[in-house]
Design a protein around this motif. Structure first.
Motif, PDB file in Angstrom:
ATOM      1  N   SER A  36       0.811  -1.223   0.000  1.00  0.00           N
ATOM      2  CA  SER A  36       0.000   0.000   0.000  1.00  0.00           C
ATOM      3  C   SER A  36       0.838   1.265   0.000  1.00  0.00           C
ATOM      4  O   SER A  36       0.304   2.362  -0.197  1.00  0.00           O
ATOM      5  CB  SER A  36      -0.933   0.012   1.219  1.00  0.00           C
ATOM      6  OG  SER A  36      -0.174  -0.043   2.424  1.00  0.00           O
ATOM      7  N   HIS A  63      -3.734 -10.261   2.836  1.00  0.00           N
ATOM      8  CA  HIS A  63      -4.330  -9.791   1.592  1.00  0.00           C
ATOM      9  C   HIS A  63      -5.653  -9.070   1.807  1.00  0.00           C
ATOM     10  O   HIS A  63      -6.254  -8.586   0.848  1.00  0.00           O
ATOM     11  CB  HIS A  63      -4.548 -10.976   0.652  1.00  0.00           C
ATOM     12  CG  HIS A  63      -5.043 -12.201   1.360  1.00  0.00           C
ATOM     13  ND1 HIS A  63      -6.309 -12.283   1.919  1.00  0.00           N
ATOM     14  CD2 HIS A  63      -4.421 -13.371   1.646  1.00  0.00           C
ATOM     15  CE1 HIS A  63      -6.448 -13.468   2.510  1.00  0.00           C
ATOM     16  NE2 HIS A  63      -5.327 -14.146   2.360  1.00  0.00           N
ATOM     17  N   GLY A  64      -6.114  -9.017   3.043  1.00  0.00           N
ATOM     18  CA  GLY A  64      -7.322  -8.265   3.352  1.00  0.00           C
ATOM     19  C   GLY A  64      -8.573  -9.093   3.507  1.00  0.00           C
ATOM     20  O   GLY A  64      -9.603  -8.582   3.982  1.00  0.00           O
ATOM     21  N   TYR A 155     -13.126  -7.804  -5.459  1.00  0.00           N
ATOM     22  CA  TYR A 155     -12.083  -7.593  -4.444  1.00  0.00           C
ATOM     23  C   TYR A 155     -10.775  -8.258  -4.888  1.00  0.00           C
ATOM     24  O   TYR A 155      -9.691  -7.667  -4.778  1.00  0.00           O
ATOM     25  CB  TYR A 155     -12.515  -8.159  -3.086  1.00  0.00           C
ATOM     26  CG  TYR A 155     -11.480  -7.879  -2.014  1.00  0.00           C
ATOM     27  CD1 TYR A 155     -11.542  -6.714  -1.268  1.00  0.00           C
ATOM     28  CD2 TYR A 155     -10.426  -8.763  -1.793  1.00  0.00           C
ATOM     29  CE1 TYR A 155     -10.578  -6.429  -0.312  1.00  0.00           C
ATOM     30  CE2 TYR A 155      -9.450  -8.485  -0.853  1.00  0.00           C
ATOM     31  CZ  TYR A 155      -9.524  -7.314  -0.115  1.00  0.00           C
ATOM     32  OH  TYR A 155      -8.545  -7.028   0.813  1.00  0.00           O
ATOM     33  N   TYR A 158      -9.059  -6.124  -7.837  1.00  0.00           N
ATOM     34  CA  TYR A 158      -8.493  -4.813  -7.530  1.00  0.00           C
ATOM     35  C   TYR A 158      -7.556  -4.810  -6.325  1.00  0.00           C
ATOM     36  O   TYR A 158      -6.591  -4.039  -6.287  1.00  0.00           O
ATOM     37  CB  TYR A 158      -9.615  -3.794  -7.301  1.00  0.00           C
ATOM     38  CG  TYR A 158     -10.364  -3.443  -8.560  1.00  0.00           C
ATOM     39  CD1 TYR A 158      -9.727  -2.786  -9.618  1.00  0.00           C
ATOM     40  CD2 TYR A 158     -11.706  -3.779  -8.711  1.00  0.00           C
ATOM     41  CE1 TYR A 158     -10.410  -2.472 -10.783  1.00  0.00           C
ATOM     42  CE2 TYR A 158     -12.401  -3.462  -9.867  1.00  0.00           C
ATOM     43  CZ  TYR A 158     -11.746  -2.812 -10.903  1.00  0.00           C
ATOM     44  OH  TYR A 158     -12.432  -2.504 -12.060  1.00  0.00           O
ATOM     45  N   ASN A 159      -7.830  -5.665  -5.338  1.00  0.00           N
ATOM     46  CA  ASN A 159      -7.084  -5.599  -4.084  1.00  0.00           C
ATOM     47  C   ASN A 159      -6.009  -6.666  -3.934  1.00  0.00           C
ATOM     48  O   ASN A 159      -5.187  -6.573  -3.009  1.00  0.00           O
ATOM     49  CB  ASN A 159      -8.053  -5.699  -2.898  1.00  0.00           C
ATOM     50  CG  ASN A 159      -9.029  -4.533  -2.861  1.00  0.00           C
ATOM     51  OD1 ASN A 159     -10.077  -4.568  -3.510  1.00  0.00           O
ATOM     52  ND2 ASN A 159      -8.701  -3.499  -2.136  1.00  0.00           N
TER      53      ASN A 159
END
Length: 334
Positions: A36, A63-64, A155, A158-159
């Motif tokens: 990030s 990774h969220g 998700y 993009y993430n």
């Protein structure tokens, strides 16, 4: 405002992780939370570069997605197999070899493995999910979960995918968005979520196939979600098959052939296969969740020769031929 409710689904309980001491592949573990910031990307880029040059595979953590979110998508992943009748499955099955479409079901016994043994794998593809998943026909039992599948895919794209593509670009000293710009989601890009279930086979079939469930293959850039049943193996750089170890809530990422083409072979599309699990997991089904990402439809898969890394390698690897003309040594670079 009232809380949003999600449809209920039976909880899928996977097999416990194996306790056997297998020959594991020593894959790098990438902490994606660092991607990030510019400083974090500078730190991660050489790690991802070396992972994809050496193995073509890596683990990704932080990774969220939470453990609960991963468990939820596995609950949904089992719906097309355990909650849909065989007759309805056939209505949504497609002949991949005849149509080229990875859409809907691939039913069991479609592929020949070896010695007359056919596969025991079912998979369900939400093909071109980014464009039309909510408009496509799907089995009735799966329909309530389509918005969640779409959100899950978005998700991932993009993430998870895009940060990794930026790191891969940095590894070739290209502008960060070089690969991102050719992996769209809503317009010209392609990708899909695949739910896949391997069913146990007979001892006779295992002997005939030497325990191979799915032969060595390559493919698109792929994200594999945590599967406790050990069965995936990669061809290691030394030519030996090694197992991919399950790590809770860690993704397994591989580069695929398209990235190998675009990078001029700088990144490796490693051969991998699926085989019978170790003894303490035999008899369990193996449920998997995959996100496949393809380049945009109009992308030509040729090396990005503007990469300074490729240019240096070209000079280093050039074959120099010499001949003497009128007493003068003339060099030719082939």
């Amino acid at each position: 405002m009232p809380a949003t409710t999600i449809p209920s689904v039976p909880h899928y309980v996977p097999a416990p992780p194996t306790k056997e001491d297998l020959e594991w592949a020593d894959l790098p573990i990438i902490d994606l939370s660092k991607a990030s910031t510019p400083e974090g990307r500078a730190e991660l880029a050489p790690q991802v570069r070396d992972a994809m040059r050496t193995f073509g595979f890596m683990y990704v953590v932080n990774h969220g997605l939470t453990q609960a979110q991963n468990e939820r998508i596995f609950d949904i992943a089992d719906v097309p197999f355990s909650q849909v009748a065989e007759d309805e499955k056939k209505q949504f099955s497609y002949d991949i070899k005849a149509t080229g479409l990875y859409k809907g079901y691939k039913l069991r016994q479609y592929w020949h493995i070896d010695n007359g043994v056919r596969d025991q794998i079912e998979h369900y593809n939400s093909a071109y999910l980014h464009r039309t998943i909510l408009k496509q026909d799907h089995p009735k039992a799966l329909q309530p979960f389509l918005p969640e599948v779409r959100t899950f895919a978005e998700y991932n794209h993009y993430n998870i995918l895009h940060p990794i593509l930026r790191l891969l670009a940095r590894g070739m000293e290209l502008p960060e968005d070089t690969f991102v710009d050719i992996h769209g989601f809503d317009n010209k890009g392609e990708g899909w979520i695949r739910f896949m279930k391997y069913y146990p086979r007979t001892d006779e079939d295992e002997q005939k196939t030497k325990n191979v469930w799915l032969k060595g293959h390559m493919g698109a850039t792929k994200q594999i979600f945590p599967v406790p049943v050990s069965a995936l193996q990669i061809m290691s750089p030394d030519g030996k098959w090694r197992w991919i170890k399950h790590i809770d809530n860690a993704l397994v990422i591989n580069a695929g052939e398209a990235m190998e083409f675009l990078s001029g072979g700088f990144y490796k599309g490693t051969i991998h296969r699926v085989r019978q699990p170790p003894a303490d997991q035999q008899g369990y089904p193996r449920l998997g969740v995959f996100y496949f990402a393809l380049t945009d439809d109009d992308v030509v898969l040729r090396p990005l020769t503007q990469s300074p890394v490729l240019q240096r390698l070209k000079k280093k690897d050039a074959v120099v031929e010499e001949e003497v003309i009128n007493g003068v040594v003339v060099k030719h670079w082939n």
